[in-house]
Design a protein around this motif. Structure first.
Motif, PDB file in Angstrom:
ATOM      1  N   ARG A   1       0.500  -1.580   0.144  1.00  0.00           N
ATOM      2  CA  ARG A   1       0.544  -0.391   0.410  1.00  0.00           C
ATOM      3  C   ARG A   1       1.153   1.470  -0.220  1.00  0.00           C
ATOM      4  NH1 ARG A   1      -4.504  -0.408   4.732  1.00  0.00           N
ATOM      5  NH2 ARG A   1      -4.827   1.837   3.892  1.00  0.00           N
ATOM      6  N   LEU A   2       1.508   1.485   0.691  1.00  0.00           N
ATOM      7  CA  LEU A   2       2.759   2.387   0.642  1.00  0.00           C
ATOM      8  C   LEU A   2       3.767   2.582  -0.278  1.00  0.00           C
ATOM      9  CD1 LEU A   2       4.372   4.741   2.429  1.00  0.00           C
ATOM     10  CD2 LEU A   2       5.950   2.991   3.728  1.00  0.00           C
ATOM     11  N   GLN A   3       3.809   1.390  -1.464  1.00  0.00           N
ATOM     12  CA  GLN A   3       4.282   1.313  -2.586  1.00  0.00           C
ATOM     13  C   GLN A   3       3.898   2.444  -3.284  1.00  0.00           C
ATOM     14  OE1 GLN A   3       5.811  -2.204  -3.840  1.00  0.00           O
ATOM     15  NE2 GLN A   3       7.549  -2.301  -2.435  1.00  0.00           N
ATOM     16  N   SER A   4       1.973   1.897  -3.614  1.00  0.00           N
ATOM     17  CA  SER A   4       1.195   2.379  -4.393  1.00  0.00           C
ATOM     18  C   SER A   4       1.125   3.758  -3.740  1.00  0.00           C
ATOM     19  CB  SER A   4       0.079   1.327  -3.995  1.00  0.00           C
ATOM     20  OG  SER A   4      -1.202   2.205  -4.812  1.00  0.00           O
ATOM     21  N   LEU A   5       1.175   4.612  -2.935  1.00  0.00           N
ATOM     22  CA  LEU A   5       1.009   5.361  -2.376  1.00  0.00           C
ATOM     23  C   LEU A   5       1.915   6.071  -2.809  1.00  0.00           C
ATOM     24  CD1 LEU A   5      -0.941   7.940  -0.519  1.00  0.00           C
ATOM     25  CD2 LEU A   5       1.103   7.695   0.985  1.00  0.00           C
ATOM     26  N   GLU A   6       3.007   6.357  -2.534  1.00  0.00           N
ATOM     27  CA  GLU A   6       4.742   6.716  -3.284  1.00  0.00           C
ATOM     28  C   GLU A   6       4.729   6.394  -4.663  1.00  0.00           C
ATOM     29  OE1 GLU A   6       7.622   4.526  -1.984  1.00  0.00           O
ATOM     30  OE2 GLU A   6       7.878   5.273  -0.025  1.00  0.00           O
ATOM     31  N   ARG A   7       4.118   5.819  -5.269  1.00  0.00           N
ATOM     32  CA  ARG A   7       3.587   5.886  -7.301  1.00  0.00           C
ATOM     33  C   ARG A   7       3.494   6.947  -7.489  1.00  0.00           C
ATOM     34  NH1 ARG A   7       4.432   0.431  -6.983  1.00  0.00           N
ATOM     35  NH2 ARG A   7       1.923  -0.182  -6.929  1.00  0.00           N
ATOM     36  N   TYR A   8       2.206   6.995  -6.889  1.00  0.00           N
ATOM     37  CA  TYR A   8       1.079   8.187  -6.752  1.00  0.00           C
ATOM     38  C   TYR A   8       2.108   9.640  -6.714  1.00  0.00           C
ATOM     39  CZ  TYR A   8      -2.963  11.038  -7.305  1.00  0.00           C
ATOM     40  OH  TYR A   8      -4.154  12.289  -7.231  1.00  0.00           O
ATOM     41  N   VAL A   9       2.015   9.888  -5.209  1.00  0.00           N
ATOM     42  CA  VAL A   9       2.767  11.109  -4.888  1.00  0.00           C
ATOM     43  C   VAL A   9       3.947  11.522  -6.806  1.00  0.00           C
ATOM     44  CG1 VAL A   9       3.466  12.295  -2.678  1.00  0.00           C
ATOM     45  CG2 VAL A   9       2.028  10.707  -2.490  1.00  0.00           C
ATOM     46  N   THR A  10       4.900  10.694  -6.540  1.00  0.00           N
ATOM     47  CA  THR A  10       6.002  10.993  -7.134  1.00  0.00           C
ATOM     48  C   THR A  10       5.417  10.863  -8.754  1.00  0.00           C
ATOM     49  OG1 THR A  10       6.467   8.905  -7.410  1.00  0.00           O
ATOM     50  CG2 THR A  10       7.244  10.056  -5.531  1.00  0.00           C
ATOM     51  N   SER A  11       4.133  11.125  -9.057  1.00  0.00           N
ATOM     52  CA  SER A  11       3.755  11.095 -10.691  1.00  0.00           C
ATOM     53  C   SER A  11       3.380  12.112 -10.946  1.00  0.00           C
ATOM     54  CB  SER A  11       2.541   9.505 -11.130  1.00  0.00           C
ATOM     55  OG  SER A  11       1.727  10.580 -10.383  1.00  0.00           O
ATOM     56  N   ASP A  12       3.482  11.966 -12.589  1.00  0.00           N
ATOM     57  CA  ASP A  12       3.378  13.511 -12.798  1.00  0.00           C
ATOM     58  C   ASP A  12       1.940  13.611 -12.979  1.00  0.00           C
ATOM     59  OD1 ASP A  12       5.661  13.136 -13.871  1.00  0.00           O
ATOM     60  OD2 ASP A  12       5.521  12.851 -15.972  1.00  0.00           O
ATOM     61  N   ASN A  13       1.139  12.783 -12.751  1.00  0.00           N
ATOM     62  CA  ASN A  13      -0.306  12.884 -12.495  1.00  0.00           C
ATOM     63  C   ASN A  13      -0.536  13.775 -11.090  1.00  0.00           C
ATOM     64  OD1 ASN A  13      -1.855  11.501 -15.315  1.00  0.00           O
ATOM     65  ND2 ASN A  13      -1.991  10.038 -13.866  1.00  0.00           N
ATOM     66  N   TYR A  14      -0.076  12.823 -10.154  1.00  0.00           N
ATOM     67  CA  TYR A  14      -0.326  13.735  -8.933  1.00  0.00           C
ATOM     68  C   TYR A  14       0.416  15.945  -8.810  1.00  0.00           C
ATOM     69  CZ  TYR A  14       0.496  15.470  -4.335  1.00  0.00           C
ATOM     70  OH  TYR A  14       0.142  15.506  -2.849  1.00  0.00           O
ATOM     71  N   ASP A  15       1.381  15.745  -9.314  1.00  0.00           N
ATOM     72  CA  ASP A  15       1.348  17.400 -10.075  1.00  0.00           C
ATOM     73  C   ASP A  15       1.086  17.900 -10.865  1.00  0.00           C
ATOM     74  OD1 ASP A  15       3.675  17.244  -8.297  1.00  0.00           O
ATOM     75  OD2 ASP A  15       4.891  16.492 -10.307  1.00  0.00           O
ATOM     76  N   LEU A  16       0.186  16.934 -11.831  1.00  0.00           N
ATOM     77  CA  LEU A  16      -0.985  17.602 -13.106  1.00  0.00           C
ATOM     78  C   LEU A  16      -2.242  18.510 -11.623  1.00  0.00           C
ATOM     79  CD1 LEU A  16      -1.338  18.790 -15.365  1.00  0.00           C
ATOM     80  CD2 LEU A  16      -2.084  16.642 -15.847  1.00  0.00           C
ATOM     81  N   LYS A  17      -2.166  16.983 -11.432  1.00  0.00           N
ATOM     82  CA  LYS A  17      -3.589  17.744 -10.370  1.00  0.00           C
ATOM     83  C   LYS A  17      -3.755  18.802  -9.318  1.00  0.00           C
ATOM     84  CE  LYS A  17      -6.743  13.362 -10.403  1.00  0.00           C
ATOM     85  NZ  LYS A  17      -6.629  12.208  -9.798  1.00  0.00           N
ATOM     86  N   ASN A  18      -2.280  18.707  -8.729  1.00  0.00           N
ATOM     87  CA  ASN A  18      -2.279  20.277  -7.800  1.00  0.00           C
ATOM     88  C   ASN A  18      -2.513  21.653  -8.745  1.00  0.00           C
ATOM     89  OD1 ASN A  18      -1.629  18.471  -5.116  1.00  0.00           O
ATOM     90  ND2 ASN A  18       0.582  18.369  -5.680  1.00  0.00           N
ATOM     91  N   GLU A  19      -1.258  21.141 -10.136  1.00  0.00           N
ATOM     92  CA  GLU A  19      -1.331  22.093 -10.220  1.00  0.00           C
ATOM     93  C   GLU A  19      -2.668  22.854 -11.373  1.00  0.00           C
ATOM     94  OE1 GLU A  19       1.213  24.524 -11.290  1.00  0.00           O
ATOM     95  OE2 GLU A  19       2.182  23.135  -9.944  1.00  0.00           O
ATOM     96  N   ILE A  20      -3.786  22.037 -11.728  1.00  0.00           N
ATOM     97  CA  ILE A  20      -4.994  22.311 -11.460  1.00  0.00           C
ATOM     98  C   ILE A  20      -5.836  22.858 -10.148  1.00  0.00           C
ATOM     99  CG2 ILE A  20      -7.249  21.403 -12.743  1.00  0.00           C
ATOM    100  CD1 ILE A  20      -5.313  19.327 -14.300  1.00  0.00           C
ATOM    101  N   ASN A  21      -5.419  21.730  -9.273  1.00  0.00           N
ATOM    102  CA  ASN A  21      -6.174  22.587  -8.410  1.00  0.00           C
ATOM    103  C   ASN A  21      -5.530  24.036  -7.648  1.00  0.00           C
ATOM    104  OD1 ASN A  21      -7.535  20.436  -7.902  1.00  0.00           O
ATOM    105  ND2 ASN A  21      -6.371  19.336  -7.032  1.00  0.00           N
TER     106      ASN A  21
END
Length: 131
Positions: A109-129
């Motif tokens: 679960r932690l690996q999955s969370l780390e993959r999401y937080v370090t992904s481009d999608n996470y950065d893109l969602k933060n920029e949009i928000n």
């Protein structure tokens, strides 16, 4: 134990080697079964052969089987907090296997969370928000 609550001495054949008398005594006094067996065997071997044998047979005949015990019940899968002086419950290998499994699940679960937080999608969602 609260006042007014009475405890009854039972025998527990499912946990016992012969008739469950030592297991019942251990349960009643909140001791480990192996400790009661060692004490009984020690008294038996150190000269109390007749008295230990007679008491055991009498308790075997007198004590009722503990209600709610079932030979087909499986061991509780969760690791319980040890409440006795001597640890009881699952064998050490089984407890370690369960703990290892739980940690492995958390690790995945932690690996999955780390993959999401370090992904481009996470950065893109933060920029949009932030717009």
């Amino acid at each position: 134990m609260s006042e007014g609550t009475s405890r009854t001495l039972y025998r527990i054949p499912q946990s016992g080697k012969i008739a469950g008398v030592c297991a019942g005594i251990a349960d009643y006094f909140n001791f480990e079964t192996w400790l009661v067996r060692v004490v009984a065997a020690s008294i038996f071997l150190l000269g109390g052969t007749g008295i230990v044998f007679i008491i055991y047979v009498l308790l075997w005949m007198i004590l009722d089987i503990k209600p709610g015990t079932d030979k087909n019940k499986r061991a509780h899968k969760e690791i319980e907090i040890k409440k006795k002086i001597w640890q009881s419950g699952e064998p050490a290998k089984m407890a370690l296997r369960d703990v290892n499994s739980q940690f492995r699940t958390l690790e995945l679960r932690l690996q999955s969370l780390e993959r999401y937080v370090t992904s481009d999608n996470y950065d893109l969602k933060n920029e949009i928000n932030n717009l």
